[in-house]
Design an enzyme around this catalytic site. Structure first.
Site, short mmCIF file in Angstrom:
data_model
loop_
_atom_site.label_atom_id
_atom_site.label_comp_id
_atom_site.label_asym_id
_atom_site.label_seq_id
_atom_site.Cartn_x
_atom_site.Cartn_y
_atom_site.Cartn_z
N GLN A 80 -13.20 7.66 23.11
CA GLN A 80 -13.37 8.91 22.35
C GLN A 80 -14.68 9.68 23.02
OE1 GLN A 80 -15.04 8.89 18.30
NE2 GLN A 80 -13.12 10.03 17.65
N TYR A 150 -18.41 15.92 12.58
CA TYR A 150 -19.31 16.25 13.77
C TYR A 150 -18.98 17.57 14.44
CZ TYR A 150 -20.43 11.29 13.19
OH TYR A 150 -20.89 9.98 12.71
N CYS A 319 -10.53 -7.91 6.34
CA CYS A 319 -11.80 -6.97 5.87
C CYS A 319 -11.56 -6.71 4.36
CB CYS A 319 -11.66 -5.39 7.02
SG CYS A 319 -12.79 -4.34 6.21
N CYS A 337 -20.98 -8.05 10.57
CA CYS A 337 -19.79 -7.81 9.29
C CYS A 337 -20.17 -8.86 8.57
CB CYS A 337 -18.37 -8.29 10.19
SG CYS A 337 -16.93 -8.67 9.08
N GLN A 395 -20.62 -18.17 -6.06
CA GLN A 395 -20.98 -17.04 -6.77
C GLN A 395 -20.02 -15.68 -6.35
OE1 GLN A 395 -23.45 -16.29 -9.13
NE2 GLN A 395 -23.56 -18.50 -8.90
N LYS A 405 -13.37 -5.55 -6.78
CA LYS A 405 -13.89 -6.43 -5.82
C LYS A 405 -13.08 -7.63 -5.75
CE LYS A 405 -18.29 -7.17 -5.30
NZ LYS A 405 -19.57 -7.86 -5.65
C1 LIG Z 1 -21.87 -10.74 -9.57
C2 LIG Z 1 -22.14 -10.91 -8.31
C3 LIG Z 1 -21.51 -10.14 -7.25
C4 LIG Z 1 -21.86 -10.55 -5.68
N1 LIG Z 1 -21.37 -9.46 -4.92
C5 LIG Z 1 -21.71 -9.65 -3.60
C6 LIG Z 1 -21.20 -8.71 -2.59
O1 LIG Z 1 -20.43 -7.96 -3.01
N2 LIG Z 1 -21.34 -9.05 -1.28
C7 LIG Z 1 -22.30 -10.13 -1.02
O2 LIG Z 1 -22.61 -10.07 0.00
N3 LIG Z 1 -22.89 -10.89 -1.93
C8 LIG Z 1 -22.67 -11.02 -3.24
N4 LIG Z 1 -23.29 -11.69 -4.07
C9 LIG Z 1 -23.96 -12.73 -3.68
C10 LIG Z 1 -23.36 -13.80 -3.17
O3 LIG Z 1 -22.17 -14.12 -3.94
C11 LIG Z 1 -23.99 -14.94 -3.01
O4 LIG Z 1 -25.19 -14.39 -2.01
C12 LIG Z 1 -23.49 -16.23 -2.02
O5 LIG Z 1 -22.28 -16.59 -2.96
C13 LIG Z 1 -24.34 -17.28 -1.65
O6 LIG Z 1 -23.71 -18.39 -1.29
P1 LIG Z 1 -24.22 -19.89 -1.20
O7 LIG Z 1 -23.01 -20.62 -0.57
O8 LIG Z 1 -25.52 -20.10 -0.62
O9 LIG Z 1 -24.22 -20.42 -2.94
P2 LIG Z 1 -23.19 -20.21 -3.95
O10 LIG Z 1 -22.12 -19.21 -3.61
O11 LIG Z 1 -24.33 -19.85 -4.98
O12 LIG Z 1 -22.55 -21.44 -4.08
C14 LIG Z 1 -23.30 -22.50 -4.35
C15 LIG Z 1 -22.39 -23.80 -4.96
O13 LIG Z 1 -22.96 -24.99 -5.08
C16 LIG Z 1 -22.38 -25.59 -6.27
N5 LIG Z 1 -23.64 -26.58 -6.50
C17 LIG Z 1 -24.80 -26.38 -6.97
N6 LIG Z 1 -25.50 -27.65 -7.08
C18 LIG Z 1 -24.37 -28.43 -6.64
C19 LIG Z 1 -24.23 -30.19 -6.68
N7 LIG Z 1 -25.69 -30.70 -7.07
N8 LIG Z 1 -23.42 -30.52 -6.38
C20 LIG Z 1 -22.32 -30.09 -5.97
N9 LIG Z 1 -22.22 -28.83 -5.95
C21 LIG Z 1 -23.16 -27.89 -6.35
C22 LIG Z 1 -22.30 -24.55 -7.34
O14 LIG Z 1 -21.38 -24.81 -8.41
C23 LIG Z 1 -21.64 -23.51 -6.33
O15 LIG Z 1 -20.40 -23.30 -6.37
C24 LIG Z 1 -22.67 -11.61 -5.49
C25 LIG Z 1 -23.27 -12.24 -6.37
C26 LIG Z 1 -22.82 -12.07 -7.70
C27 LIG Z 1 -23.51 -13.38 -8.83
C1 LIG Z 2 -19.09 0.94 12.06
C2 LIG Z 2 -18.02 1.93 12.10
C3 LIG Z 2 -18.09 2.86 13.26
C4 LIG Z 2 -17.23 3.93 13.32
N1 LIG Z 2 -17.42 4.65 14.40
C5 LIG Z 2 -16.44 5.84 14.65
C6 LIG Z 2 -16.43 6.40 15.89
O1 LIG Z 2 -17.02 6.41 16.71
N2 LIG Z 2 -15.47 7.65 15.85
C7 LIG Z 2 -14.49 7.84 15.06
O2 LIG Z 2 -13.68 8.68 15.27
N3 LIG Z 2 -14.63 7.31 13.81
C8 LIG Z 2 -15.44 5.91 13.61
N4 LIG Z 2 -15.63 5.13 12.47
C9 LIG Z 2 -14.15 5.36 11.63
C10 LIG Z 2 -13.29 4.53 12.02
O3 LIG Z 2 -12.54 4.80 13.43
C11 LIG Z 2 -11.99 4.79 11.04
O4 LIG Z 2 -11.41 6.00 10.90
C12 LIG Z 2 -12.52 4.13 9.43
O5 LIG Z 2 -13.51 3.05 9.74
C13 LIG Z 2 -11.39 3.96 8.55
O6 LIG Z 2 -10.35 2.86 9.46
P1 LIG Z 2 -10.35 1.29 8.81
O7 LIG Z 2 -10.15 1.13 7.52
O8 LIG Z 2 -9.11 0.74 9.56
O9 LIG Z 2 -11.78 0.92 9.37
C14 LIG Z 2 -16.18 4.03 12.27
C15 LIG Z 2 -16.28 3.52 11.22
C16 LIG Z 2 -17.07 2.13 11.03
C17 LIG Z 2 -16.82 1.37 9.92
#
Ligand SMILES: Cc1cc2nc3c(=O)[nH]c(=O)nc-3n(C[C@H](O)[C@H](O)[C@H](O)COP(=O)(O)OP(=O)(O)OC[C@H]3O[C@@H](n4cnc5c(N)ncnc54)[C@H](O)[C@@H]3O)c2cc1C
Ligand SMILES: Cc1cc2nc3c(=O)[nH]c(=O)nc-3n(C[C@H](O)[C@H](O)[C@H](O)COP(=O)(O)O)c2cc1C
Length: 618
Positions: A80, A150, A319, A337, A395, A405
């Site tokens: 592109q 753009y 994804c 990612c 979590q 989600k």
């Molecule tokens: C509501 C919510 C939304 C979230 N949304 C996102 C998001 O959108 N994107 C994102 O990147 N992160 C998100 N997070 C954060 C993410 O879930 C955590 O950062 C991630 O799960 C951490 O992973 P972990 O493996 O370190 O621990 P955890 O996921 O906490 O897992 C730990 C596990 O260990 C187990 N455990 C603990 N002690 C023991 C033991 N002694 N013996 C056996 N098992 C034990 C627990 O039961 C638990 O299942 C979210 C968190 C919450 C609460």
């Molecule tokens: C990290 C990232 C970079 C992207 N860069 C471009 C780009 O260089 N040119 C473009 O036309 N679209 C770009 N896009 C848009 C994607 O080409 C695509 O239109 C969009 O992500 C939706 O498709 P998808 O759900 O399959 O990812 C980008 C998207 C992401 C997430």
């Protein structure tokens, strides 16, 4: 694969080995064609450091390396070409951005300079020069970036083009720049070189391009030499339509592709949240498009096409549209990612057989423990994973409770499948104590015990109306009560959304001046619009003082006290590492590692990356 800025290039846009490997791996996964990320045609058209460039001959050699590996793996190499127009800054290009009209980019907001007619002519030449380099590098298709707010899109749209001259006004005027670019590209490449045009067929802003007008524009542009069109959406004010977050429906732009397909006589590509081979198949079967583009889906799992072809659907790492990729390119200058820790680290993250297979005990079945387990098992280690709860996911289980989600569950499914595939022995409902470690005598212990909710010191915290966020996100329908959520971070916002969806009136109390700190920008924009639509009230810059049986007393910014009546008070005041097991076993003489939230509470992305890395080095 549509263009996806990886920014795995040097700061000056030179192609790196990492970028070559990134594209090689994507081509090896089985897509028919890879359209390489947007390459800038001109120095002042660059949107960010690390963007790919094609504005000088010196870039051709590097680009040709990408062509070679993509072809060698059996995909068609395409690229592109692009000019950012107003969507850049003085910091990046060393001068005021150029655009059709002096209207600032709504996201960047810096001063913008309107292009003069001679400036436009110069740019048209630069597109032509870039087209020649496209062919010299060996690409077999050129795509013009006419979408996403753009430069070419800026000219096409009345939202960003208020020129009074021949390059503005009616559709004839607004398409003139694109027409001249196409004419120049054709003049330099001849009639046979395939040219695609990416268009934001809907901008979703007032005075922006509508589907109807975009089709009219395409009818003017196609005769100038477009062979294929990619139907996207969104501009610099509506990025949620460019990279549709998890709130948006899958394949949400397929119907606009169909409308374009019905109106034009060239192949149409559909793009946008097509993250699943069945959906891709349906778009083709229903004749909504001739080709489907899978973007983020191939960042998450480059082998998705191959796995689909082989019928290995549940091996696909799907994804989840969290937009970590988009956030990381601009915040970190390289693509990352959440679900795929190897993205951008293809070489360093190769999985090699273990030299010395060992007995590994993983404690905690969250995303960190799960990734470490299956990677180590794949390498030949004997792995046992212990989880104190009844299910895997940690979590991520409460983290996928809200309606928008649910797709996060696909991550748990993928990791569980890999654990089964590589023979990890899973022990649910097993809370590990130091004695268990002693009796198991593992060679290595991986402690992935996650976090515990941080309970604030607040008067009245023991009242029955108080509960932790986890009890609201436990999969059960919450009682319809007026609720105060203490803490407006990502978890507090998610809880507020969940409760408001169930009809509860919700107030969020946040100490910081703004709520939602830490949320990815596009998801945040959509989430906050939805929270506002549901009437969720945010009280920022406010501190909770004490809780009573009827509600919460807070202190507002002006030191005024205020009472918020509530039938439920949810604590979303952060988490702290759960180090209970680690603290007790770390000096027992075992080889012990800590990963994920148990090391420091962060995100699933960090936990997975740490698990994936550890699984590879043991
Ligand atoms: C509501 C919510 C939304 C979230 N949304 C996102 C998001 O959108 N994107 C994102 O990147 N992160 C998100 N997070 C954060 C993410 O879930 C955590 O950062 C991630 O799960 C951490 O992973 P972990 O493996 O370190 O621990 P955890 O996921 O906490 O897992 C730990 C596990 O260990 C187990 N455990 C603990 N002690 C023991 C033991 N002694 N013996 C056996 N098992 C034990 C627990 O039961 C638990 O299942 C979210 C968190 C919450 C609460
Ligand atoms: C990290 C990232 C970079 C992207 N860069 C471009 C780009 O260089 N040119 C473009 O036309 N679209 C770009 N896009 C848009 C994607 O080409 C695509 O239109 C969009 O992500 C939706 O498709 P998808 O759900 O399959 O990812 C980008 C998207 C992401 C997430």
């Amino acid at each position: 694969m549509p263009p996806l800025a990886s920014f795995l290039l040097d700061r000056d846009g030179t192609v790196t080995d990492k970028a070559v490997e990134h594209y090689r791996m994507r081509a090896a996964g089985g897509p028919a064609m890879i359209i390489m990320e947007a390459c800038a045609v001109s120095r002042e058209g660059i949107v960010s450091f690390h963007q790919a460039r094609i504005d000088e001959d010196r870039f051709v050699e590097g680009l040709s390396k990408i062509v070679r590996v993509v072809k060698a793996e059996g995909a068609i190499p395409a690229v592109q070409i692009h000019h950012g127009g107003r969507q850049t800054s003085v910091k990046v290009i060393g001068r005021r951005p150029l655009a059709p009209s002096p209207l600032p980019c709504p996201a960047i907001r810096g001063e913008v300079e309107a292009l003069t007619v001679s400036g436009i002519r110069e740019l048209v030449q630069k597109f032509g020069d870039a087209a020649v380099r496209v062919r010299e590098a060996g690409f077999e298709l050129l795509e013009l970036h006419g979408a996403h707010g753009y430069l070419i899109n800026q000219f096409l749209s009345p939202y960003s083009n208020i020129r009074q001259d021949a390059y503005g006004g009616d559709l004839e005027g607004r398409t003139r720049f694109a027409r001249e670019v196409l004419q120049e590209v054709r003049r330099r490449l001849g009639p046979d070189f395939p040219v695609s045009f990416k268009i934001s067929a809907q901008e979703f802003v007032s005075n922006g391009l509508t589907l109807e007008e975009s089709i009219a524009a395409l009818k003017i542009l196609i005769p100038e030499g477009i062979d294929m069109v990619q139907v996207s959406a969104g501009n610099d004010a509506t990025p949620e339509w460019i990279c549709q977050p998890m709130f948006m429906k899958k394949a949400c732009l397929a119907d606009s592709a169909r409308a374009v397909k019905k109106a034009v006589n060239i192949p149409v590509m559909s793009v946008g949240r097509i993250n699943d081979p069945f959906i891709a198949e349906r778009i083709i079967a229903e004749e909504k498009a001739d080709l489907v583009c899978i973007g983020r889906g191939l960042l998450a799992d480059p082998e998705m096409p191959k796995k689909a072809e082989e019928g290995r659907f549940d091996d696909i790492r799907t994804c989840i549209a969290c937009n970590t990729c988009m956030e990381s390119i601009f915040k970190k200058g390289r693509v990352e990612c959440l679900v795929n820790p190897t993205l951008g680290r293809e070489q360093e993250m190769a999985i090699l057989p273990a030299r010395n297979p060992r007995k590994i005990m993983v404690v905690g079945g969250g995303p960190g423990g799960m990734d470490a387990s299956w990677v180590a098992a794949q390498r030949g280690h004997r792995v046992d994973l212990y989880e104190k709860g009844p299910a895997l996911g940690g979590q991520l289980i409460p983290g996928s409770a809200t309606t928008y989600k649910k797709e996060m569950l696909s991550l748990i499914r993928f990791q569980s499948k890999q654990m089964r595939r590589y023979g990890v022995r899973v022990h649910l409902n097993r809370e590990i104590q130091p004695e268990d470690v002693l009796s198991e005598k593992p060679d290595v212990v991986i402690v992935a015990t996650g976090s515990l909710p941080a309970v604030p010191r607040l008067e009245g915290i023991e009242h029955e109306i108080v509960c932790p966020f986890s009890s609201v996100l436990d999969g059960k329908r919450p009682l319809p009560r007026e609720t105060v959520v203490i803490g407006g971070g990502p978890t507090g916002c998610e809880v507020a959304f969940h409760l408001s969806e169930q009809g509860c009136p919700v107030t969020v109390v946040e100490m910081l001046p703004k709520a939602g700190k830490g949320l990815e920008a596009i998801n945040k924009k959509v989430l906050f619009a939805k929270l506002a639509a549901k009437g969720v009230r945010f009280l920022t810059g406010c501190r909770p003082l004490r809780i009573t049986a009827q509600g919460v007393w807070i202190k507002e910014a002006a030191d005024k006290e205020r009472f918020l009546p509530a039938g439920r008070v949810v604590l979303a005041t952060g988490i702290r590492p759960n180090t209970a097991l680690y603290d007790r076993i770390k000096d027992m003489g075992f080889e012990v590692y800590r990963i994920g939230d148990c090391l420091e509470p962060r995100t699933a992305k960090d936990a997975i990356l740490e698990g994936a890395r550890l699984g590879r080095i043991l």
